[in-house]
Each structure stands twice: as C-alpha cells, then as structure tokens.
Design a protein around this motif. Sequence first.
Motif, PDB file in Angstrom:
ATOM      1  N   THR A   2     -65.558  12.577  28.003  1.00  0.00           N
ATOM      2  CA  THR A   2     -64.859  12.541  26.722  1.00  0.00           C
ATOM      3  C   THR A   2     -64.729  13.943  26.146  1.00  0.00           C
ATOM      4  OG1 THR A   2     -64.842  11.679  24.458  1.00  0.00           O
ATOM      5  CG2 THR A   2     -66.996  12.100  25.451  1.00  0.00           C
ATOM      6  N   LEU A   3     -63.579  14.204  25.577  1.00  0.00           N
ATOM      7  CA  LEU A   3     -63.344  15.453  24.852  1.00  0.00           C
ATOM      8  C   LEU A   3     -62.889  15.114  23.437  1.00  0.00           C
ATOM      9  CD1 LEU A   3     -61.509  17.574  27.591  1.00  0.00           C
ATOM     10  CD2 LEU A   3     -63.856  17.867  26.773  1.00  0.00           C
ATOM     11  N   SER A   4     -63.284  13.943  22.970  1.00  0.00           N
ATOM     12  CA  SER A   4     -62.899  13.486  21.640  1.00  0.00           C
ATOM     13  C   SER A   4     -63.310  14.507  20.582  1.00  0.00           C
ATOM     14  CB  SER A   4     -63.561  12.139  21.356  1.00  0.00           C
ATOM     15  OG  SER A   4     -63.204  11.676  20.085  1.00  0.00           O
ATOM     16  N   GLY A   5     -62.385  14.800  19.691  1.00  0.00           N
ATOM     17  CA  GLY A   5     -62.673  15.759  18.629  1.00  0.00           C
ATOM     18  C   GLY A   5     -62.393  17.192  18.994  1.00  0.00           C
ATOM     19  N   ARG A   6     -61.989  17.441  20.243  1.00  0.00           N
ATOM     20  CA  ARG A   6     -61.715  18.814  20.681  1.00  0.00           C
ATOM     21  C   ARG A   6     -60.206  19.032  20.763  1.00  0.00           C
ATOM     22  NH1 ARG A   6     -66.375  21.119  22.037  1.00  0.00           N
ATOM     23  NH2 ARG A   6     -65.456  22.884  23.131  1.00  0.00           N
ATOM     24  N   THR A   7     -59.793  20.256  20.467  1.00  0.00           N
ATOM     25  CA  THR A   7     -58.378  20.621  20.473  1.00  0.00           C
ATOM     26  C   THR A   7     -58.136  21.679  21.532  1.00  0.00           C
ATOM     27  OG1 THR A   7     -58.206  20.145  18.104  1.00  0.00           O
ATOM     28  CG2 THR A   7     -56.480  21.507  19.073  1.00  0.00           C
ATOM     29  N   VAL A   8     -57.159  21.437  22.408  1.00  0.00           N
ATOM     30  CA  VAL A   8     -56.878  22.320  23.530  1.00  0.00           C
ATOM     31  C   VAL A   8     -55.385  22.643  23.552  1.00  0.00           C
ATOM     32  CG1 VAL A   8     -57.027  22.643  26.030  1.00  0.00           C
ATOM     33  CG2 VAL A   8     -58.722  21.202  24.852  1.00  0.00           C
ATOM     34  N   LEU A   9     -55.061  23.929  23.658  1.00  0.00           N
ATOM     35  CA  LEU A   9     -53.674  24.369  23.834  1.00  0.00           C
ATOM     36  C   LEU A   9     -53.445  24.663  25.307  1.00  0.00           C
ATOM     37  CD1 LEU A   9     -50.880  25.502  23.038  1.00  0.00           C
ATOM     38  CD2 LEU A   9     -52.025  27.639  22.385  1.00  0.00           C
ATOM     39  N   VAL A  10     -52.404  24.054  25.881  1.00  0.00           N
ATOM     40  CA  VAL A  10     -52.032  24.283  27.274  1.00  0.00           C
ATOM     41  C   VAL A  10     -50.650  24.907  27.308  1.00  0.00           C
ATOM     42  CG1 VAL A  10     -51.684  23.264  29.546  1.00  0.00           C
ATOM     43  CG2 VAL A  10     -53.378  22.262  27.988  1.00  0.00           C
ATOM     44  N   THR A  11     -50.543  26.125  27.836  1.00  0.00           N
ATOM     45  CA  THR A  11     -49.225  26.746  27.954  1.00  0.00           C
ATOM     46  C   THR A  11     -48.564  26.296  29.254  1.00  0.00           C
ATOM     47  OG1 THR A  11     -49.920  28.775  29.116  1.00  0.00           O
ATOM     48  CG2 THR A  11     -50.104  28.767  26.707  1.00  0.00           C
ATOM     49  N   GLY A  12     -47.247  26.271  29.237  1.00  0.00           N
ATOM     50  CA  GLY A  12     -46.522  25.831  30.430  1.00  0.00           C
ATOM     51  C   GLY A  12     -46.856  24.405  30.796  1.00  0.00           C
ATOM     52  N   ALA A  13     -46.849  23.517  29.790  1.00  0.00           N
ATOM     53  CA  ALA A  13     -47.350  22.154  29.993  1.00  0.00           C
ATOM     54  C   ALA A  13     -46.241  21.129  30.196  1.00  0.00           C
ATOM     55  CB  ALA A  13     -48.222  21.736  28.813  1.00  0.00           C
ATOM     56  N   THR A  14     -45.025  21.577  30.473  1.00  0.00           N
ATOM     57  CA  THR A  14     -43.927  20.614  30.630  1.00  0.00           C
ATOM     58  C   THR A  14     -43.728  20.176  32.070  1.00  0.00           C
ATOM     59  OG1 THR A  14     -42.316  22.417  30.800  1.00  0.00           O
ATOM     60  CG2 THR A  14     -42.712  21.494  28.602  1.00  0.00           C
ATOM     61  N   SER A  15     -44.440  20.796  33.011  1.00  0.00           N
ATOM     62  CA  SER A  15     -44.307  20.408  34.425  1.00  0.00           C
ATOM     63  C   SER A  15     -45.537  20.877  35.189  1.00  0.00           C
ATOM     64  CB  SER A  15     -43.038  21.022  35.045  1.00  0.00           C
ATOM     65  OG  SER A  15     -43.134  22.445  35.054  1.00  0.00           O
TER      66      SER A  15
END
Length: 272
Positions: A8-21
């Motif tokens: 679980t990563l509930s409560g965590r915020t992650v930014l992923v670049t280049g996440a459309t493919s």
Amino acid sequence: MSPTLPATLSGRTVLVTGATSGIGFEAARMLVDSGATVLLHGRTPEEARAAVDRLIAAAGVDGALLRPFAADFSRLEEVENLAHAVVRDHPYLHALVNNAAMAAPERHTLTADGNEIAFQVNFLAHYLLTTMLEPALTSEPGGRVVNVSSSLHRTAAIQWNDPHRTRRYARLAAYAQSQLALTVFAADPRVTAVSVDPGVCETGLLPLYGHEGAPAAEGAAHVVRLCDPAVEIVNGAYYDRSERVSPAAAATEDRTVKRLTKLADLLVGHTA
C-alpha cells in the motif's frame, strides 16, 4: 525475477513524468493500484487527460487518485510552469519518478532554449523540475527521486566544452550522454535520489537497443519498487532492475557531480 510491489502507498503522492505510455504509464497504473495519488505528466494536457481516462477505463482505478499535468520538456518555461503547478496543488510530494525520455534524433536538433534536444528532454528538464520541487520533496522525511536511466550511460562521456555536440553529433552518443548526466544527477545531495535501469522493454526507445524487449510493465515494476518507503535507498545508488550495482565511475565522483550541477545551472538558469 519480478520485484515485490508495495502493498500500500495510501496517503502518498507521486509525480511520474512521461506517464502517457510505456514504462511511465505502467508505473502510474501500479502506483495508483497501490493507493498512491499519482500526478500523471504528459507532453500536452490532452495526452495527460487521455492517459488518465485510459487508466480509469482499463484498470478500474479510483479517478480521484489521478491528477493530469502537462509540460513539453523541449520548452524549459513549460517545465517551470509544471513545477509551480505541482507545488501549488501538492506542497508535500513523497516521490518523483523522472521517466520522460526521447531517442535522440538522427539529425542534430536544438530546442528553442538552445540545448541539444535529447540532453534537454532527458536530463535538463528533469534537473530543473527536481530542483524546483526540492521543497516539496524534503518537507517531510523520506521524500525520494527515482531516475529512470539506462545501461547505455556506461558508454557515454559528457562533452563539457560542447554538451550540445555541435561540433560532432552522433545519435547514440547524444542519448547516452543524457543518460549519464541523469545518473550522475542522482548523487546530488539536495534530495535523496537513485537511478534504475529497468531493462530493455517494449517502449518507444526500443529501436535504440534492438528488436525485442520485455513488456513495459516488467520494467515499471522495478521503478515502482523504489518508490516504496519500505525499500531503503542510499543517495546516488544505481540499480540494474532489482539489483544494486555500481554505475559508471563518473557517477560516483563528487567532482563530476559538482561540475554537472554548474553546467546544468548555467543551461537552465535563464528560466529558473
């Protein structure tokens, strides 16, 4: 061997670049499946929104956990605007996955900012984004950056006096230089960061490596594992999939880290 994904990563915020493919899309899917709020970056607002819609439709994930963001990494002003938007909406960021990448083009190409395009998209944009997100990544203990790198960084040399390779350009050398720079950047002491080679996967970069690759989800699993706070990381560490190994010698040299910081600050400084 497949890595163990976070329970679980509930409560965590992650930014992923280049996440459309590719790996970025699969990483976003795994992260949101684990309960994380995922800031999904695409080159345009339309691409980012479409990726969010695909995840909701295909994976049945909670749309409230997905937030689309957009920036064209070939324009540093858009990267700066992305950083401001993220910090405004999410002042506490638990992880940043620097995944967006492009294959260097056959012909030497400069961005509107005057940088060789692969060096900017693959490294400089992530450098600018990461340094601007430093307050959000360090506001709470445990914030981390995962740089998606490549084994090709071992073949590279940073052309300090000609980083844009205007005198001698080769597609593979330009791409490898961008990956070496990203790997060196993981040792920057301002944020806790690691690099990972997810293996050769079926993505848009596959032609650089050969004709066959593993499913993108397999590579993404190695990236997502490193976002798990239960996985202890050491700043500057480099992983070949799940195994920690030594990167190229330059990536561990304090002198090289400082020299790269100076160069990157110079090249992005007019927008920072």
